[in-house]
Scaffold this motif. Structure first.
Motif, PDB file in Angstrom:
ATOM      1  N   PRO A 238      37.209 -11.160 -42.136  1.00 19.04           N
ATOM      2  CA  PRO A 238      37.711 -11.811 -40.924  1.00 19.04           C
ATOM      3  C   PRO A 238      36.771 -12.914 -40.470  1.00 19.04           C
ATOM      4  CG  PRO A 238      36.639  -9.752 -40.359  1.00 19.04           C
ATOM      5  CD  PRO A 238      36.655  -9.822 -41.859  1.00 19.04           C
ATOM      6  N   LEU A 239      37.339 -13.898 -39.797  1.00 17.94           N
ATOM      7  CA  LEU A 239      36.500 -14.915 -39.170  1.00 17.94           C
ATOM      8  C   LEU A 239      35.713 -14.274 -38.047  1.00 17.94           C
ATOM      9  CD1 LEU A 239      38.960 -17.948 -39.007  1.00 17.94           C
ATOM     10  CD2 LEU A 239      37.085 -17.589 -40.630  1.00 17.94           C
ATOM     11  N   THR A 240      34.535 -14.799 -37.810  1.00 17.82           N
ATOM     12  CA  THR A 240      33.711 -14.246 -36.750  1.00 17.82           C
ATOM     13  C   THR A 240      34.418 -14.408 -35.401  1.00 17.82           C
ATOM     14  OG1 THR A 240      31.522 -14.277 -35.732  1.00 17.82           O
ATOM     15  CG2 THR A 240      32.444 -16.391 -36.382  1.00 17.82           C
ATOM     16  N   GLY A 241      34.217 -13.461 -34.554  1.00 12.73           N
ATOM     17  CA  GLY A 241      34.871 -13.449 -33.247  1.00 12.73           C
ATOM     18  C   GLY A 241      34.973 -12.026 -32.763  1.00 12.73           C
ATOM     19  N   ALA A 242      34.476 -11.764 -31.568  1.00 10.87           N
ATOM     20  CA  ALA A 242      34.438 -10.402 -31.048  1.00 10.87           C
ATOM     21  C   ALA A 242      35.823  -9.971 -30.572  1.00 10.87           C
ATOM     22  CB  ALA A 242      33.444 -10.324 -29.898  1.00 10.87           C
ATOM     23  N   LEU A 243      36.250  -8.787 -30.978  1.00 13.69           N
ATOM     24  CA  LEU A 243      37.516  -8.203 -30.541  1.00 13.69           C
ATOM     25  C   LEU A 243      37.239  -6.816 -29.979  1.00 13.69           C
ATOM     26  CD1 LEU A 243      39.846  -9.268 -33.499  1.00 13.69           C
ATOM     27  CD2 LEU A 243      39.725 -10.274 -31.214  1.00 13.69           C
ATOM     28  N   GLN A 244      37.861  -6.518 -28.845  1.00 11.21           N
ATOM     29  CA  GLN A 244      37.488  -5.317 -28.103  1.00 11.21           C
ATOM     30  C   GLN A 244      37.943  -4.026 -28.767  1.00 11.21           C
ATOM     31  OE1 GLN A 244      38.807  -5.349 -24.031  1.00 11.21           O
ATOM     32  NE2 GLN A 244      37.692  -3.484 -23.496  1.00 11.21           N
ATOM     33  N   HIS A 245      39.171  -4.023 -29.314  1.00 16.91           N
ATOM     34  CA  HIS A 245      39.735  -2.776 -29.809  1.00 16.91           C
ATOM     35  C   HIS A 245      40.149  -2.893 -31.271  1.00 16.91           C
ATOM     36  CE1 HIS A 245      39.715  -1.206 -25.763  1.00 16.91           C
ATOM     37  NE2 HIS A 245      40.468  -2.196 -25.340  1.00 16.91           N
ATOM     38  N   LEU A 246      40.049  -1.791 -31.972  1.00 14.43           N
ATOM     39  CA  LEU A 246      40.487  -1.712 -33.357  1.00 14.43           C
ATOM     40  C   LEU A 246      42.006  -1.828 -33.407  1.00 14.43           C
ATOM     41  CD1 LEU A 246      39.171  -1.111 -36.176  1.00 14.43           C
ATOM     42  CD2 LEU A 246      39.906   1.258 -35.847  1.00 14.43           C
ATOM     43  N   ASN A 247      42.529  -2.666 -34.328  1.00 13.51           N
ATOM     44  CA  ASN A 247      43.978  -2.747 -34.453  1.00 13.51           C
ATOM     45  C   ASN A 247      44.481  -1.659 -35.393  1.00 13.51           C
ATOM     46  OD1 ASN A 247      43.627  -3.659 -37.128  1.00 13.51           O
ATOM     47  ND2 ASN A 247      43.768  -5.815 -36.551  1.00 13.51           N
ATOM     48  N   SER A 248      45.802  -1.549 -35.509  1.00 11.29           N
ATOM     49  CA  SER A 248      46.394  -0.397 -36.191  1.00 11.29           C
ATOM     50  C   SER A 248      46.042  -0.338 -37.672  1.00 11.29           C
ATOM     51  CB  SER A 248      47.913  -0.409 -36.013  1.00 11.29           C
ATOM     52  OG  SER A 248      48.473  -1.584 -36.582  1.00 11.29           O
ATOM     53  N   LYS A 249      45.858  -1.494 -38.323  1.00 18.31           N
ATOM     54  CA  LYS A 249      45.541  -1.508 -39.750  1.00 18.31           C
ATOM     55  C   LYS A 249      44.044  -1.465 -40.027  1.00 18.31           C
ATOM     56  CE  LYS A 249      49.716  -3.933 -41.248  1.00 18.31           C
ATOM     57  NZ  LYS A 249      50.263  -5.122 -41.949  1.00 18.31           N
ATOM     58  N   GLY A 250      43.241  -1.790 -39.029  1.00 23.09           N
ATOM     59  CA  GLY A 250      41.799  -1.737 -39.204  1.00 23.09           C
ATOM     60  C   GLY A 250      41.192  -2.960 -39.853  1.00 23.09           C
ATOM     61  N   ASP A 251      41.953  -4.056 -39.951  1.00 22.40           N
ATOM     62  CA  ASP A 251      41.400  -5.244 -40.608  1.00 22.40           C
ATOM     63  C   ASP A 251      40.484  -6.051 -39.702  1.00 22.40           C
ATOM     64  OD1 ASP A 251      43.295  -6.314 -38.936  1.00 22.40           O
ATOM     65  OD2 ASP A 251      44.577  -7.101 -40.527  1.00 22.40           O
ATOM     66  N   ASN A 252      40.288  -5.600 -38.461  1.00 22.79           N
ATOM     67  CA  ASN A 252      39.335  -6.263 -37.574  1.00 22.79           C
ATOM     68  C   ASN A 252      38.128  -5.370 -37.294  1.00 22.79           C
ATOM     69  OD1 ASN A 252      40.614  -4.350 -35.955  1.00 22.79           O
ATOM     70  ND2 ASN A 252      40.607  -5.646 -34.132  1.00 22.79           N
ATOM     71  N   MET A 260      31.213  -4.735 -29.758  1.00 19.22           N
ATOM     72  CA  MET A 260      30.382  -3.672 -29.187  1.00 19.22           C
ATOM     73  C   MET A 260      28.912  -4.067 -29.199  1.00 19.22           C
ATOM     74  SD  MET A 260      32.343  -0.295 -30.691  1.00 19.22           S
ATOM     75  CE  MET A 260      31.397   0.841 -29.687  1.00 19.22           C
ATOM     76  N   GLU A 261      28.496  -4.792 -30.229  1.00 23.66           N
ATOM     77  CA  GLU A 261      27.114  -5.263 -30.309  1.00 23.66           C
ATOM     78  C   GLU A 261      26.805  -6.239 -29.169  1.00 23.66           C
ATOM     79  OE1 GLU A 261      24.211  -6.795 -33.870  1.00 23.66           O
ATOM     80  OE2 GLU A 261      26.264  -7.547 -33.821  1.00 23.66           O
ATOM     81  N   ARG A 262      27.783  -7.069 -28.825  1.00 22.72           N
ATOM     82  CA  ARG A 262      27.579  -8.068 -27.774  1.00 22.72           C
ATOM     83  C   ARG A 262      27.671  -7.460 -26.377  1.00 22.72           C
ATOM     84  NH1 ARG A 262      32.151 -12.466 -27.130  1.00 22.72           N
ATOM     85  NH2 ARG A 262      33.045 -10.763 -25.919  1.00 22.72           N
ATOM     86  N   GLU A 263      28.689  -6.614 -26.164  1.00 20.50           N
ATOM     87  CA  GLU A 263      28.964  -6.115 -24.818  1.00 20.50           C
ATOM     88  C   GLU A 263      28.138  -4.881 -24.449  1.00 20.50           C
ATOM     89  OE1 GLU A 263      30.948  -7.592 -22.604  1.00 20.50           O
ATOM     90  OE2 GLU A 263      31.248  -9.210 -24.059  1.00 20.50           O
ATOM     91  N   TYR A 264      27.720  -4.121 -25.443  1.00 24.53           N
ATOM     92  CA  TYR A 264      26.983  -2.880 -25.178  1.00 24.53           C
ATOM     93  C   TYR A 264      25.670  -2.886 -25.970  1.00 24.53           C
ATOM     94  CZ  TYR A 264      31.670  -1.701 -23.599  1.00 24.53           C
ATOM     95  OH  TYR A 264      32.886  -1.713 -22.966  1.00 24.53           O
ATOM     96  N   ARG A 265      24.951  -3.979 -25.820  1.00 28.29           N
ATOM     97  CA  ARG A 265      23.764  -4.207 -26.637  1.00 28.29           C
ATOM     98  C   ARG A 265      22.752  -3.067 -26.517  1.00 28.29           C
ATOM     99  NH1 ARG A 265      22.151  -8.605 -29.112  1.00 28.29           N
ATOM    100  NH2 ARG A 265      23.799  -9.802 -28.069  1.00 28.29           N
ATOM    101  N   ASP A 266      22.570  -2.545 -25.315  1.00 25.57           N
ATOM    102  CA  ASP A 266      21.534  -1.536 -25.098  1.00 25.57           C
ATOM    103  C   ASP A 266      21.824  -0.238 -25.844  1.00 25.57           C
ATOM    104  OD1 ASP A 266      20.214  -3.329 -23.525  1.00 25.57           O
ATOM    105  OD2 ASP A 266      20.950  -2.514 -21.629  1.00 25.57           O
ATOM    106  N   LYS A 267      23.084   0.115 -25.956  1.00 30.63           N
ATOM    107  CA  LYS A 267      23.408   1.391 -26.593  1.00 30.63           C
ATOM    108  C   LYS A 267      24.168   1.230 -27.910  1.00 30.63           C
ATOM    109  CE  LYS A 267      27.631   2.068 -23.832  1.00 30.63           C
ATOM    110  NZ  LYS A 267      28.346   2.998 -22.919  1.00 30.63           N
ATOM    111  N   PHE A 268      24.361  -0.013 -28.346  1.00 27.24           N
ATOM    112  CA  PHE A 268      25.168  -0.234 -29.543  1.00 27.24           C
ATOM    113  C   PHE A 268      24.537   0.398 -30.783  1.00 27.24           C
ATOM    114  CE2 PHE A 268      25.899  -2.929 -33.325  1.00 27.24           C
ATOM    115  CZ  PHE A 268      27.231  -2.623 -33.517  1.00 27.24           C
ATOM    116  N   GLN A 269      23.244   0.182 -30.974  1.00 20.35           N
ATOM    117  CA  GLN A 269      22.621   0.720 -32.179  1.00 20.35           C
ATOM    118  C   GLN A 269      22.642   2.240 -32.176  1.00 20.35           C
ATOM    119  OE1 GLN A 269      21.761  -1.213 -34.877  1.00 20.35           O
ATOM    120  NE2 GLN A 269      21.771   0.845 -35.780  1.00 20.35           N
ATOM    121  N   SER A 270      22.524   2.832 -30.995  1.00 23.97           N
ATOM    122  CA  SER A 270      22.598   4.293 -30.940  1.00 23.97           C
ATOM    123  C   SER A 270      23.992   4.779 -31.323  1.00 23.97           C
ATOM    124  CB  SER A 270      22.217   4.803 -29.545  1.00 23.97           C
ATOM    125  OG  SER A 270      23.155   4.371 -28.577  1.00 23.97           O
ATOM    126  N   ILE A 271      25.026   3.981 -30.992  1.00 24.98           N
ATOM    127  CA  ILE A 271      26.388   4.322 -31.399  1.00 24.98           C
ATOM    128  C   ILE A 271      26.499   4.295 -32.918  1.00 24.98           C
ATOM    129  CG2 ILE A 271      28.792   3.522 -31.404  1.00 24.98           C
ATOM    130  CD1 ILE A 271      28.361   2.584 -28.515  1.00 24.98           C
TER     131      ILE A 271
END
Length: 432
Positions: A238-252, A260-271
């Motif tokens: 996929p082209l770079t670009g943050a998307l909030q939710h996984l789509n039904s096929k999972g291609d994003n 998640m890395e951008r919006e939840y930086r503090d806890k992203f790596q722990s996830i």
């Protein structure tokens, strides 16, 4: 979070008349659990039951005519139960949250005079806490796109409208129209006529803030997540670009990781670390942005210095990662449907995956409700009898369904420590 407590399906393919869980009237079953799993042999209707939710979501988004044709359904005549002349009907009994009074939504779909699928009848009404002694509150009553809608908390249905209250779906049009005219005279009522009776009333009226109950139900269905995940789709670039939710096929998949890395930086790596701990052989997961703007998902395999990219990972690893990432969504969908999650997975992972699903559904207040179909006993071993529904075929060729906990022998054997999947494998869950 909203939760479906029961659903009834009539005349939808092999589901001639099937009820799961609790309904307002005519059903004394317990509500559906936070995680509901349907099992059965091949060809008994598990995929059809899964598609019920897909059909309703499509009908809300596109209208019933298009929903009948999407995803290879083949049109109304193909999805109506063979030999049936009655309409297709769905009834959903749900709560907006655990403290709210239950609400029933009914949609009846039939052909009009020109042979097009239309919404013949549509109801939305709320039940009081004490249903035997209380009265229902109506929010929406439509017949062929015409009817009455009530703002705010709806309109209390009077004693002499008992025929509606007990869900008599076969009222003649004249009776319905008489009811509409009478109820439309009440304060707060609004007579409405949709421009297209192939569209759902909740789709149109749910966009208006003066109808909060209709709007909440519309948003609930819009929030459903139906998994059609395919590992090959997850291997795309996929082209770079943050998307909030996984789509039904999972291609994003990589885009969601980026979000998640951008919006939840503090806890992203722990996830990611938590996810990596649950995938055998994986030490670390991260992303890499290429010079041409593509986003790559990287997996560090234990014992190797260089990472492997998603394109090199096994189907099972990608599937487990997608499911676990879905469960880690900070704003998860209210209702998740997954068909046969065991495909491509090592059998010893299945009990752990079932446990993760249950933790997600029950481990937080108002967690996501999960609806899963499977034919893998190892997955069922991790389940309780009240979470499992057994789908089978009756003598007439149509599906029947029952809860595993309704069988006292099965309940007692599980209580003694025998795994439910093992009992299924040994034919103890077969109809007797």
């Amino acid at each position: 979070m909203a939760k479906i407590e029961g659903i009834r399906i009539q005349n939808f393919r092999g589901l001639k008349n099937v009820t799961l869980g609790k309904l307002a009237y005519g059903s004394d079953s317990e509500p559906l659990t936070d995680m509901t799993v349907v099992i059965g042999k091949n060809g008994v209707g598990k995929s059809t039951l899964f598609d019920v939710f897909g059909f309703l979501a499509d009908a809300l988004k596109f209208g019933v005519e298009e929903a009948c044709d999407l995803h290879g359904r083949g049109g109304f005549q193909k999805i109506r139960s063979q030999g049936a002349v009655e309409p297709i009907m769905f009834e959903i009994y749900y709560r907006e949250n655990e403290n709210a009074y239950p609400i029933t939504y009914i949609i009846v779909i039939n052909l009009d005079d020109s042979g097009r699928p239309v919404v013949e009848t549509e109801y939305l009404f709320q039940h009081p806490k004490q249903q035997i002694y209380g009265r229902d509150n109506a929010f929406l009553i439509l017949s062929n796109g015409q009817g009455t809608v009530w703002k705010g908390e709806g309109k209390e249905i009077a004693e002499d409208e008992e025929g509606f209250r007990v869900l008599n779906f076969l009222l003649e049009d004249s009776s319905l129209q008489q009811m509409f005219k009478k109820m439309a005279m009440e304060p707060g009522a609004e007579v409405v006529e949709l421009s297209d009776n192939r569209k759902l009333g909740i789709a149109t009226l749910g966009a208006l803030k003066q109808h909060p109950k209709i709007s909440a139900f519309r948003e609930f269905i819009e929030g459903w997540y139906l998994s059609y995940f395919t590992p090959d789709a997850a291997r795309s670039f996929p082209l770079t670009g943050a998307l909030q939710h996984l789509n039904s096929k999972g291609d994003n998949l990589a885009n969601v990781v980026q979000y998640m890395e951008r919006e939840y930086r503090d806890k992203f790596q722990s996830i990611l670390d938590r996810i990596a701990e649950k995938i055998p052989g994986i030490d670390k997961i991260d992303t890499e942005k290429t010079s041409d703007g593509r986003l790559l998902l990287r997996f560090n395999d234990k014992g190797f210095q260089d990472p492997f990219y998603a394109q090199q990972m096994s189907d099972g690893t990608l599937k487990v990662f997608a499911y676990l990432l879905l469960l880690e969504d900070p704003t998860p969908p209210p209702f998740i449907c997954i068909e046969e999650p065991e495909n491509g997975l090592y059998h010893k992972l299945l009990e752990a995956l079932a446990a993760e699903f249950r933790i997600h559904a029950t481990g937080r207040k108002g967690g996501t409700q999960l609806f899963i179909t499977t034919h893998q006993p190892y997955f069922v071993d991790a389940l309780e009898p009240n979470e499992v529904w057994i789908l089978d075929k009756g003598a007439d060729g149509f599906s029947t369904i029952r809860r595993a906990s309704d069988d006292e022998l099965v309940k007692n054997m599980v209580a003694e420590g025998l795994p439910l999947g093992g009992l299924w494998y040994s034919d103890y869950l077969d109809a007797r």
